[in-house]
Scaffold this active site. Sequence first.
Site, PDB file in Angstrom:
ATOM      1  N   GLU A  10      55.015  37.100  74.356  1.00 41.90           N
ATOM      2  CA  GLU A  10      54.546  38.475  74.316  1.00 41.90           C
ATOM      3  C   GLU A  10      53.715  38.888  75.534  1.00 41.90           C
ATOM      4  O   GLU A  10      53.742  40.056  75.933  1.00 41.90           O
ATOM      5  CB  GLU A  10      53.717  38.698  73.038  1.00 41.90           C
ATOM      6  CG  GLU A  10      54.479  38.483  71.740  1.00 41.90           C
ATOM      7  CD  GLU A  10      55.584  39.500  71.534  1.00 41.90           C
ATOM      8  OE1 GLU A  10      55.427  40.665  71.986  1.00 41.90           O
ATOM      9  OE2 GLU A  10      56.621  39.137  70.944  1.00 41.90           O
TER      10      GLU A  10
ATOM     11  N   SER B 244      37.739  32.241   6.168  1.00 44.38           N
ATOM     12  CA  SER B 244      36.563  31.390   5.956  1.00 44.38           C
ATOM     13  C   SER B 244      35.821  31.038   7.228  1.00 44.38           C
ATOM     14  O   SER B 244      34.769  30.390   7.158  1.00 44.38           O
ATOM     15  CB  SER B 244      36.986  30.102   5.242  1.00 44.38           C
ATOM     16  OG  SER B 244      37.402  30.389   3.921  1.00 44.38           O
TER      17      SER B 244
END
Length: 854
Positions: A86, A489
């Site tokens: 680049e 319960s």
Amino acid sequence: MSWFKRIFLFLVLCGVLGLGALAALYLWVAPTLPDVDSLKTVQLQTPMRIYSKDGALLSQFGEKRRIPVRYGDVPQPLIDAFLATEDARFFEHKGVDPIGVIRAAVVLVTTGRKAQGASTITMQVARNFFLSREKTYIRKVKEIFLALKIEQLLSKEEILELYLNRSFLGNRAYGVGAAAQVYYGKDVAQLTLAQMAMIAGLPQAPSAANPIRNPQRAFTRRNVVLGRMLDVGFISQQQFDDTRVQPITARYHGAEIELDAPYVAEMARDIMVARYGEDAAYTGGYQVYTSIETTAQRQAQQALRDNLYSYDRRHGYRGPIASLWQPQPAADADPANIDSPTADATVDAAAGTPWERDRILQTLADTKPVQDLLPAVVMDTDAKQAMLLMADGSDAVLSWEGMNWGREFITDTRQGAAPKQASDILSEGDLIWVRQQPERLMLAQEPQVSSALVALNPGDGAVRALVGGYNFQHSQYNRVTQAKRQLGSNIKPFIYSAALEQGYTLATLVNNAPINQWDRSQGTAWRPKNSPDVYTGPTRVRRGLGQSVNVMAVRTLRHVGINGAIAQLQKFGFERNDLPRNESLALGSAVATPMDVARGFATFANGGFKVEPYVIERIENSFGQVLYQAQPRIACAECEQALKAQPQQFSTDIQAQCPIPASQLAPRILSPQVAFLIKDTLSSVIWGGGDWSKGTGWNGTAWRAAQLIKRRDIGGKTGTTNESRDTWFSGFGPGIVATSWVGFDDHGRQLGRTSWDNYGPRNQITGAESGAKTAGPAWNQFMNQALKGVPTVPMTPPEGVVTARIDLASGKLSRRNDYTSRFEYFVAGTEPTEYADNQQQEQPVFEQETEELF
């Protein structure tokens, strides 16, 4: 000389005009240029990642895949690859490369095409952050000016770091960190030279030329990058020759999920969105660490699934996913007697014609596995086995032991006759689920029943494991936090804790006799029943809670009063609107979530403190800085005592003993003495009591837990609602409290009952489903695994608890030292003062829990 002067003046004039034009151009463009100072504080759009407490990735949220990396953490060959491709002169120019500009101009003049953009890495950073990608002269001019300003603001390393983290590299990957993960499943430091060159070649055409979409084009581009690295001198000829021939190894890697805990991840996501807003949560790069422990979470998930599979097996086989084709009838079969295809099956147009193998494999590929269930197709059946084709193309044998449970499911309360051969269960062409077990392949089916399991640290409320259902992909409904179901319960320990605070002891006798109460408003009598329907007269509280005797719980509620019971339940965090104002409250008609129940039981386990469950332990930004740290209220009896003894010195001398700040101490809602008495009694729910050899032995409703876990420092409580619509088991061990719930999401559907299975294990579960039999096995399996390696912790009574030997029949003091008596715990001052006159043998209520309603 005159011509020379004229040329010189002309050039000077051109230079002046050029500079003037450039200045004018800058003045014209400057108002539209963005402020590059924002690059100093730029926040890259990074997805949110959710982790377990020990760092295992649970999930990732966000559209863009980005894993920010520091410049110093990027391997030099990867940097070289980008520079060579680049901007080879990146460290030499000041943001604009004159040589590159001249080269691009020459190409434009000679060819008339914009073949080269002359963009430096700095100019690309300017474009990526501030400009569009359109190819216009004005954009290029802006790019140049921005690049010059960026070079003045940032160092070369900072610019390159922004570029490496910002660049789009295909497949939703932004930056080299994400690209390394997406294409290779690696950290950038683990990439090979070939892989680095591949990534460095992506900015040119990230969508069209990435190695997943176009491997050949990516291969060519990679070798171009290697050639540039060779030309610039970043690699040797030997490295170039060796690397250029290497094959493409890239394939798509999703987020590397290390721990599948989607319900936890979704809880964390909801919290983060509420805290930061959706956009910021998904793009701010937050690293969210939950309180979940990887090992405990996996144990909880496996326990929940195994338990649901067991429930499904004992209720019968509902049939295949689909029938792909009908088996060919035997040569002497009467065609009129051949069954027609079922309405919901997928059947080949030519009934009786087996599918081609490729077509079967395509169907298997389209049938995605569900949890650990794998699709398979029955190719043939023998007397006691079936031949299967698996999705990977392999052939497998399903043995008789792997399918003999498959008696027909008729209803939730009825099962068909035991099968005698494979053809009673399966047919050729059936698309089925199988599950691989260590010993064999098992026929399976996707459970219809639902479940939830949550485990907390009772010391501070940290959620150690959470499973909100069988399959998050099919239902995102988190039953741990969203499903309010009747408690059965499971509510009784809270009722009894209020009674102990109001004068009851564990030796108090409560009449275990039928209740027949007329209800004027309804015009009917209320007759709560025990399960089983047995009544033994006056019975001690320890045994009444241990065996979950319903009528005793109702009479205990009458002693406490409705208002007193509701006030007590609210202290534990239960919501007032979920608590009915009638005596059914004692039998569990109240509703709560499994998280609510686990929080309540944590109070018994931690000695009487109320802790609040939490799932997020800390939040970090993308670079590891801590933004939030949980500060839970902690249960600490030692700190509480120290604070009471010397409150003024808590921040100095006392803090050396217990470093928890006073503000972080969890509130006490139950005295340590009452909390211990309930905790010890909940151990009796598992271990029972009495002497079996002398006829006084009795089982608690959770005796199955004792058979598996075999340690005395555990306790818990079963819970079953009327008609077995909800089943529970909640309990504790050292450092952990857990709640298991099983039921159907459809509140109207009962869990049903099962009959004896000829091929089932000797200890198989039969009869009505209940807390002990339906929810209990998941709790038992999870706690057995979670407590392995954890030292046994004796249940040591706190100060203020005394013991006295009592007569089992009367609850009074006893002078005997035999099976008719036992030592019992009492809050000091509440122990009995009278001795039993007649030593009577205590009669067992029942030997084994067979069915438990409420």
